[in-house]
Design a protein around this motif. Structure first.
Motif, PDB file in Angstrom:
ATOM      1  N   SER A  31      -5.485   0.475  -5.889  1.00 19.13           N
ATOM      2  CA  SER A  31      -4.903   1.667  -5.269  1.00 19.13           C
ATOM      3  C   SER A  31      -5.604   1.899  -3.942  1.00 19.13           C
ATOM      4  CB  SER A  31      -5.091   2.879  -6.194  1.00 19.13           C
ATOM      5  OG  SER A  31      -4.418   4.002  -5.685  1.00 19.13           O
ATOM      6  N   VAL A  32      -4.868   1.743  -2.832  1.00 22.12           N
ATOM      7  CA  VAL A  32      -5.481   1.847  -1.510  1.00 22.12           C
ATOM      8  C   VAL A  32      -5.733   3.306  -1.153  1.00 22.12           C
ATOM      9  CG1 VAL A  32      -4.338  -0.285  -0.773  1.00 22.12           C
ATOM     10  CG2 VAL A  32      -3.285   1.927  -0.256  1.00 22.12           C
ATOM     11  N   ALA A  33      -6.722   3.538  -0.297  1.00 23.26           N
ATOM     12  CA  ALA A  33      -7.011   4.894   0.166  1.00 23.26           C
ATOM     13  C   ALA A  33      -5.813   5.431   0.945  1.00 23.26           C
ATOM     14  CB  ALA A  33      -8.257   4.889   1.043  1.00 23.26           C
ATOM     15  N   ARG A  34      -5.597   6.735   0.860  1.00 28.63           N
ATOM     16  CA  ARG A  34      -4.522   7.354   1.637  1.00 28.63           C
ATOM     17  C   ARG A  34      -4.811   8.836   1.792  1.00 28.63           C
ATOM     18  NH1 ARG A  34      -1.685   9.669  -2.358  1.00 28.63           N
ATOM     19  NH2 ARG A  34      -1.913   8.752  -4.415  1.00 28.63           N
ATOM     20  N   ALA A  35      -4.298   9.392   2.884  1.00 28.50           N
ATOM     21  CA  ALA A  35      -4.557  10.798   3.188  1.00 28.50           C
ATOM     22  C   ALA A  35      -3.538  11.732   2.537  1.00 28.50           C
ATOM     23  CB  ALA A  35      -4.543  11.006   4.701  1.00 28.50           C
ATOM     24  N   GLN A 163      -9.449   7.011   9.988  1.00 28.44           N
ATOM     25  CA  GLN A 163      -9.993   5.741   9.505  1.00 28.44           C
ATOM     26  C   GLN A 163      -9.047   5.090   8.496  1.00 28.44           C
ATOM     27  OE1 GLN A 163     -13.795   7.135   8.045  1.00 28.44           O
ATOM     28  NE2 GLN A 163     -14.879   6.288   9.809  1.00 28.44           N
ATOM     29  N   ILE A 164      -8.482   5.891   7.602  1.00 28.96           N
ATOM     30  CA  ILE A 164      -7.544   5.365   6.614  1.00 28.96           C
ATOM     31  C   ILE A 164      -6.294   4.825   7.303  1.00 28.96           C
ATOM     32  CG2 ILE A 164      -5.976   6.025   4.738  1.00 28.96           C
ATOM     33  CD1 ILE A 164      -8.176   7.958   3.770  1.00 28.96           C
ATOM     34  N   SER A 198     -14.243  -1.875   6.744  1.00 25.57           N
ATOM     35  CA  SER A 198     -13.187  -0.874   6.602  1.00 25.57           C
ATOM     36  C   SER A 198     -12.177  -1.280   5.536  1.00 25.57           C
ATOM     37  CB  SER A 198     -12.487  -0.680   7.954  1.00 25.57           C
ATOM     38  OG  SER A 198     -11.432   0.251   7.841  1.00 25.57           O
ATOM     39  N   LEU A 199     -11.779  -2.556   5.542  1.00 23.52           N
ATOM     40  CA  LEU A 199     -10.836  -3.036   4.533  1.00 23.52           C
ATOM     41  C   LEU A 199     -11.409  -2.912   3.130  1.00 23.52           C
ATOM     42  CD1 LEU A 199      -9.425  -6.256   6.263  1.00 23.52           C
ATOM     43  CD2 LEU A 199      -8.241  -4.061   5.966  1.00 23.52           C
ATOM     44  N   ARG A 200     -12.679  -3.271   2.984  1.00 17.57           N
ATOM     45  CA  ARG A 200     -13.311  -3.198   1.668  1.00 17.57           C
ATOM     46  C   ARG A 200     -13.331  -1.743   1.164  1.00 17.57           C
ATOM     47  NH1 ARG A 200     -17.127  -6.195   2.846  1.00 17.57           N
ATOM     48  NH2 ARG A 200     -18.648  -4.642   3.534  1.00 17.57           N
ATOM     49  N   ARG A 201     -13.586  -0.806   2.064  1.00 22.13           N
ATOM     50  CA  ARG A 201     -13.678   0.596   1.660  1.00 22.13           C
ATOM     51  C   ARG A 201     -12.318   1.225   1.374  1.00 22.13           C
ATOM     52  NH1 ARG A 201     -16.104   5.604   5.379  1.00 22.13           N
ATOM     53  NH2 ARG A 201     -15.574   7.280   3.901  1.00 22.13           N
ATOM     54  N   PHE A 202     -11.344   0.986   2.256  1.00 25.36           N
ATOM     55  CA  PHE A 202     -10.087   1.722   2.175  1.00 25.36           C
ATOM     56  C   PHE A 202      -8.924   0.942   1.566  1.00 25.36           C
ATOM     57  CE2 PHE A 202     -12.164   3.795   5.954  1.00 25.36           C
ATOM     58  CZ  PHE A 202     -12.408   5.017   5.329  1.00 25.36           C
ATOM     59  N   ILE A 203      -8.947  -0.372   1.612  1.00 26.13           N
ATOM     60  CA  ILE A 203      -7.820  -1.176   1.126  1.00 26.13           C
ATOM     61  C   ILE A 203      -8.174  -1.968  -0.123  1.00 26.13           C
ATOM     62  CG2 ILE A 203      -6.089  -2.899   1.734  1.00 26.13           C
ATOM     63  CD1 ILE A 203      -5.903  -0.314   3.362  1.00 26.13           C
TER      64      ILE A 203
END
Length: 232
Positions: A31-35, A163-164, A198-203
């Protein structure tokens, strides 16, 4: 096998995206990060379920109900449920009671929406005062006050939202087959290691895993081009 998404934009100012999906063989997803937050409805072997999925501050592994059909209504930034602050939904799923084709929200029974009538569904909630929108208008405010109001309206800081969005843009480009070095440069990362973090954190998946079909590993939740990205 996995998760296949269909999604569309909307002419409603309070809807970001309407989507539907079916799980076939997948038991987990990234589940990817999202605002944004979503109303989510699904039907599987154990019946019909409904809930609210809040904004997600980072990528995470999530279970996927087997052989289920999903419908999601993703709300625009600044849209909220009165009595439930957006910050209280971050990294949270709140299940809503369902019965006889309706779900319960704030003491009222609401007809379950369909993919084609999400706009009518949201309009009904707005008329009943079950959904509200705090449009993020520019005002003459101090930076601190502006940041506080933004977090109150969205649940995440504006910096995190940006960032997201940038990570989503990079992930979409990589899945289209663009080279990581070019993606890092075009989306404003300092270098490829910065993009990788960034990819590792949010995607979740790495740039290498995303290039091409992105089929390796568990399936991803919804990723799509925004209208701004589509015009690039």
């Amino acid at each position: 096998m996995g998760l296949e998404f269909e999604h569309r934009t909307s002419d409603s100012p309070v809807i970001e995206q309407v989507w539907r999906s079916r799980s076939t063989g997948a038991t987990t997803m990234t589940s990817v990060a999202r605002a944004h937050w979503d109303f989510v409805f699904w039907e599987g072997p154990d019946g019909v379920r409904a809930g609210v999925q809040g904004p997600e501050s980072r990528a995470s592994e999530a279970p996927v109900p087997a052989d289920a059909d999903f419908l999601g209504v993703r709300l625009a930034l600044g849209t909220f449920l009165p009595g439930l602050a957006p910050g209280a939904l971050v990294d949270r799923f709140v299940e809503l009671p369902v019965g006889r084709g309706r779900f319960a929200l704030a003491g009222e029974r609401i007809r379950l929406p369909r993919y084609g009538d999400a706009e009518d569904f949201v309009a009904r909630l707005l008329r009943r005062g079950l959904l509200a929108s705090s449009f993020l208008q520019e005002e003459v405010l101090t930076d601190r006050t502006r940041q506080r109001r933004y977090r109150d309206a969205v649940g995440l800081s504006q910096r995190t939202v940006l960032q997201i969005a940038r990570a989503h843009d990079a992930a979409v480009r990589l899945r289209e087959g663009q080279r990581p070095a070019a993606v890092a440069q075009e989306t404003g990362y300092f270098d490829q290691p910065h993009l990788a973090r960034s990819l590792r954190r949010f995607i979740g998946p790495s740039a290498t895993e995303l290039v091409g079909s992105g089929a390796s590993g568990s399936p991803l939740s919804l990723l799509y081009k925004t209208e701004e990205q589509s015009g690039r």
